[in-house]
Design a protein around this motif. Structure first.
Motif, PDB file in Angstrom:
ATOM      1  N   THR A   1     -16.358  51.385  46.927  1.00  0.00           N
ATOM      2  CA  THR A   1     -15.493  50.368  46.333  1.00  0.00           C
ATOM      3  C   THR A   1     -14.044  50.730  46.642  1.00  0.00           C
ATOM      4  OG1 THR A   1     -15.158  51.515  44.224  1.00  0.00           O
ATOM      5  CG2 THR A   1     -17.155  50.155  44.445  1.00  0.00           C
ATOM      6  N   PRO A   2     -13.118  49.783  46.489  1.00  0.00           N
ATOM      7  CA  PRO A   2     -11.705  50.132  46.676  1.00  0.00           C
ATOM      8  C   PRO A   2     -11.273  51.269  45.762  1.00  0.00           C
ATOM      9  CG  PRO A   2     -11.976  47.745  46.604  1.00  0.00           C
ATOM     10  CD  PRO A   2     -13.309  48.336  46.246  1.00  0.00           C
TER      11      PRO A   2
ATOM     12  N   GLN B   1     -12.178  54.550  47.167  1.00  0.00           N
ATOM     13  CA  GLN B   1     -11.280  54.908  48.258  1.00  0.00           C
ATOM     14  C   GLN B   1      -9.939  55.385  47.723  1.00  0.00           C
ATOM     15  OE1 GLN B   1     -12.348  54.905  51.594  1.00  0.00           O
ATOM     16  NE2 GLN B   1     -10.499  56.173  51.688  1.00  0.00           N
TER      17      GLN B   1
ATOM     18  N   THR C   1      -1.400  46.496  44.146  1.00  0.00           N
ATOM     19  CA  THR C   1      -1.981  46.515  45.484  1.00  0.00           C
ATOM     20  C   THR C   1      -2.181  45.100  46.030  1.00  0.00           C
ATOM     21  OG1 THR C   1      -4.309  46.399  44.799  1.00  0.00           O
ATOM     22  CG2 THR C   1      -3.250  48.581  44.797  1.00  0.00           C
ATOM     23  N   GLU C   2      -2.563  45.036  47.265  1.00  0.00           N
ATOM     24  CA  GLU C   2      -3.029  43.785  47.856  1.00  0.00           C
ATOM     25  C   GLU C   2      -4.381  43.420  47.245  1.00  0.00           C
ATOM     26  OE1 GLU C   2      -4.901  44.481  51.923  1.00  0.00           O
ATOM     27  OE2 GLU C   2      -3.749  46.346  51.650  1.00  0.00           O
ATOM     28  N   TRP C   3      -4.903  42.260  47.601  1.00  0.00           N
ATOM     29  CA  TRP C   3      -6.230  41.853  47.153  1.00  0.00           C
ATOM     30  C   TRP C   3      -7.294  42.548  48.002  1.00  0.00           C
ATOM     31  CZ3 TRP C   3      -7.491  39.037  42.930  1.00  0.00           C
ATOM     32  CH2 TRP C   3      -6.476  38.303  42.310  1.00  0.00           C
ATOM     33  N   TYR C   4      -8.353  43.030  47.347  1.00  0.00           N
ATOM     34  CA  TYR C   4      -9.447  43.695  48.038  1.00  0.00           C
ATOM     35  C   TYR C   4     -10.753  42.944  47.790  1.00  0.00           C
ATOM     36  CZ  TYR C   4      -6.593  47.895  48.780  1.00  0.00           C
ATOM     37  OH  TYR C   4      -5.614  48.780  49.172  1.00  0.00           O
TER      38      TYR C   4
ATOM     39  N   ARG D   1     -12.919  39.170  44.579  1.00  0.00           N
ATOM     40  CA  ARG D   1     -11.739  39.958  44.938  1.00  0.00           C
ATOM     41  C   ARG D   1     -11.138  40.627  43.707  1.00  0.00           C
ATOM     42  NH1 ARG D   1      -7.323  36.594  47.740  1.00  0.00           N
ATOM     43  NH2 ARG D   1      -7.623  35.249  45.919  1.00  0.00           N
ATOM     44  N   HIS D   2     -10.538  41.780  43.949  1.00  0.00           N
ATOM     45  CA  HIS D   2      -9.818  42.524  42.912  1.00  0.00           C
ATOM     46  C   HIS D   2      -8.410  42.840  43.391  1.00  0.00           C
ATOM     47  CE1 HIS D   2     -13.244  44.484  40.307  1.00  0.00           C
ATOM     48  NE2 HIS D   2     -13.076  43.193  40.072  1.00  0.00           N
ATOM     49  N   GLN D   3      -7.517  42.930  42.419  1.00  0.00           N
ATOM     50  CA  GLN D   3      -6.173  43.451  42.665  1.00  0.00           C
ATOM     51  C   GLN D   3      -5.915  44.525  41.619  1.00  0.00           C
ATOM     52  OE1 GLN D   3      -2.782  40.776  42.067  1.00  0.00           O
ATOM     53  NE2 GLN D   3      -1.999  41.371  44.075  1.00  0.00           N
ATOM     54  N   TYR D   4      -5.314  45.631  42.030  1.00  0.00           N
ATOM     55  CA  TYR D   4      -5.168  46.772  41.145  1.00  0.00           C
ATOM     56  C   TYR D   4      -3.691  47.145  40.942  1.00  0.00           C
ATOM     57  CZ  TYR D   4     -10.026  47.194  42.639  1.00  0.00           C
ATOM     58  OH  TYR D   4     -11.330  46.919  42.927  1.00  0.00           O
TER      59      TYR D   4
ATOM     60  N   VAL E   1     -14.573  42.760  46.930  1.00  0.00           N
ATOM     61  CA  VAL E   1     -15.485  43.647  46.220  1.00  0.00           C
ATOM     62  C   VAL E   1     -16.868  42.998  46.174  1.00  0.00           C
ATOM     63  CG1 VAL E   1     -13.694  44.713  44.805  1.00  0.00           C
ATOM     64  CG2 VAL E   1     -14.880  42.683  43.959  1.00  0.00           C
TER      65      VAL E   1
END
Length: 260
Positions: free
Chosen positions: A25-26, A29, A79-82, A60-63, A84
């Motif tokens: 997952t992001p 990472q 962060t940017e959008w990832y 999508r997730h943003q953190y 998931v």
């Protein structure tokens, strides 16, 4: 002998299949990339989902990542959008604004916590408990140089952090249960809290104006693999209201259940 060979072949195929389908997952990472960072917090800042009729749905997730910079000055970045997986989206669908990973003095945890609770609230390095003389209630106050933590973590949207609530959180944390505060059906933290509505207007607008997105989030909450806390008033994750209460089990979510 032939039967043994067949069983071993099946085990090998299952093992290979698991390795092929596993994907970091992001958040995994981030933890790897910040292996040399002693303290950090990863908040679930935002999430989105798009349903498609003929192709796979998109999640999508943003953190928001918070670290301690030079001279112990807290730093944060969104962060940017990832992209998931659906399962990871479901797992954290109720956790907007919450910590979903942290590292405190070198120890990593994936247990969900209210913002700032894992390493800063209750930590006398950063603040102290003060008592309101008129009410007798004890609340958390950051030292002047760390006052910005309230803004960085968005704590102001959730109101004062009372000592009694923090100790309730610690009891849940020590037994591996997520803590959302509030009473059953009225969480103080997480996607369905008023604090999340105030801190993330874009998410709030999507929840109120996009019925498809709202349905996806609600269904994801109800499908979450977590379970309600033993002895709490919550009845499980069969509805969005029942997810929240004094807490929910997160043994499967956490890589560490240690405290501060």
């Amino acid at each position: 002998m032939r039967r043994i060979v067949g069983v071993l072949s099946l085990i090998f195929l299952i093992s290979c299949s698991s390795q092929e389908t596993f994907k970091k997952t992001p958040v995994d990472q981030f933890i790897i990339d910040m292996s040399d960072v002693k303290n950090f917090t990863v908040l679930l800042h935002d999430m989105d989902a798009e349903e498609h009729m003929f192709t796979a749905n998109e999640y999508r997730h943003q953190y928001k990542i918070i670290t301690m910079g030079a001279d112990s000055v807290p730093q944060s970045k969104v962060t940017e959008w990832y992209p998931v997986s659906e399962s990871f989206f479901n797992l954290h669908s109720g956790d907007i604004g919450m910590e979903i990973a942290s590292k405190v003095d070198g120890k990593v945890s994936k247990q969900v916590s209210p913002p700032g609770y894992s390493g800063y609230v209750g930590n006398t390095r950063y603040g102290q408990w003060r008592t309101n003389p008129s009410t007798g209630t004890s609340f958390w106050e950051f030292y002047g140089r760390y006052a910005m933590f309230r803004s960085i973590f968005g704590m102001g949207y959730y109101g004062p952090i009372y000592r009694s609530s923090y100790y309730d959180y610690r009891r849940h944390y020590s037994s591996g249960r997520n803590y959302y505060g509030g009473s059953s059906g009225s969480p103080r933290y997480g996607s369905y809290s008023s604090g999340a509505t105030k801190s993330n207007p874009s998410f709030s607008r999507r929840m109120s104006s996009n019925s498809s997105f709202k349905s996806t989030v609600n269904n994801s909450v109800s499908r979450s693999p977590a379970r309600s806390a033993a002895g709490s008033k919550s009845t499980g994750y069969k509805s969005t209201s029942s997810r929240y209460g004094s807490g929910s089990s997160s043994r499967s979510r956490s890589s560490s259940s240690g405290g501060k």
